[in-house]
Design a protein around this motif. Structure first.
Motif: not given
Length: 375
Positions: A213, A234, A239, A242, A276, A291, A325, A328, A331-332, A334
């Motif tokens: 990502a 998604s 976002k 990725t 992750r 990431v 977000y 999740d 994801s938040k 990150i």
């Protein structure tokens, strides 16, 4: 001076998949061998017919009737009927319907049956050359059995057999002989065989896919985000770009490439911020997502319309306000870590190029480095 003696072995026609223990009642054809106490060698007839035999020798077809006559065999050799005794280097057993022999004793001095071309690995195993496999299914079945017996006698352990796509008809033969699927990629399938009577010590096939990502933020605290076209979880969400890295591609190079392909924005790798680890994702494989924080080198957006519905620079606060977000937590977190890294409140991993004696090549080691570090 001792001259090599030429004789013919008849390889199975009735059942090319029979095991060694079944060969006593099978008819053989198609392989010729040389006998020499100094350097036993062997050559395989790649196809059955006189054109596949050595041109330096005189060969002629043998009819089914002449199979029953010892005069059909070279007179320079001594042939004699046998009953239930093992076949050792040239005897034959006369039965109704043709000549029947049992498995040759490969361990016998001076006798060599052609084996698969292969080399030893570092773990007392064998790697078979996929580019020299017999073209005929019958020849492959016979040569594979002879090779397996030879490797067992030598105390080898794991066998690696790569079969190319154009040789796919050989796969069922190897499976019948006890090989197992290990992994497959475009153009080939890899099979393995474990010889010792103990738990298999061969490494398992590939179990992970690696994704990346890219977090790109400009001086206005706007984040480069995309909406994907795929009907996935998604879909419809703004976002981070990725994707998956390519074969032999470095993680940071994959991040830079994916951002460029999806948005048209040029970037430069700065840090790997987090990764992750998830399991049972696509095809029940595990998934690693790295990431990376990237510095923008351009700002104009040109989307890849095949994959991306839209892309834009979006204020970071608006990104986190999306319902996705808020629900999740992964994801938040990150995005929060990415923001902290951009503001220098968090230290990510920098790629350092080093040489390793493991393979003798330069590769990247990712680790955290700051001014206070003594490394």
């Amino acid at each position: 001076m001792l001259y090599p003696r030429i004789f013919t072995l008849f390889f199975p026609l009735t059942d090319p998949y029979a095991s060694f223990s079944d060969m006593e009642a099978l008819q053989w054809t198609g392989v010729y061998c040389t006998w020499s106490p100094e350097a036993p060698t062997c050559t395989r007839a790649k196809s059955y017919g006189s054109h596949a035999l050595p041109r330096s020798l005189s060969w002629k077809p043998i009819s089914s009737k002449s199979f029953l006559d010892s005069r059909a065999f070279p007179r320079s050799l001594s042939w004699k009927p046998i009953s239930s005794k093992p076949f050792l280097g040239g005897s034959y057993l006369l039965k109704k319907g043709g000549v029947h022999v049992v498995s040759p004793n490969i361990a016998s001095p001076g006798l060599a049956v052609e084996l698969l071309c292969a080399w030893d690995d570092e773990y007392e195993g064998i790697i078979v050359d996929p580019y020299s496999l017999p073209l005929s299914s019958n020849a492959f079945a016979s040569t594979l059995r002879a090779s397996l017996l030879n490797w067992k006698l030598k105390g080898k352990r794991g066998i690696w057999l790569k079969i190319l796509q154009e040789q796919a008809e050989l796969v069922p033969i190897a499976i019948q002989e006890g090989f197992n699927y290990h992994h497959a990629e475009s153009g080939y399938v890899m099979l393995t065989y474990w010889i010792p009577d103990e738990p298999v010590m061969l490494p398992a096939g590939p179990s992970h896919q690696i994704g990346i990502a890219g977090f790109v933020m400009n001086d206005k605290r706007e984040v480069l985000v995309v909406k994907e076209k795929c009907p996935c979880s998604s879909s419809g969400i703004w976002k981070l770009p990725t994707g998956y890295i390519n074969k032999s591609e470095d993680i940071f190079s994959g991040a830079v490439r994916e951002v460029k392909e999806e948005t048209g924005v040029d970037t430069m790798f700065q840090e790997m911020i987090a990764f992750r680890h998830a399991h049972l994702v696509a095809f029940e494989k595990s998934d690693l997502l790295f990431v990376c924080m990237l510095k923008p080198l351009s700002y104009e957006i040109t989307i890849d319309e095949k994959e991306i519905q839209a892309a834009k620079w979006m204020p970071v606060d608006e990104v986190l306000k999306q319902p996705f977000y808020r629900e999740d937590h992964m994801s938040k977190r990150i995005v929060e870590i990415c923001i902290a890294t951009h503001e220098r409140d968090y230290c990510g991993f920098i790629a350092h190029k080093l040489t390793s004696k493991f393979d003798g090549n330069l590769s990247y080691l990712y680790y955290c480095y700051n001014e206070k570090s003594t490394i």
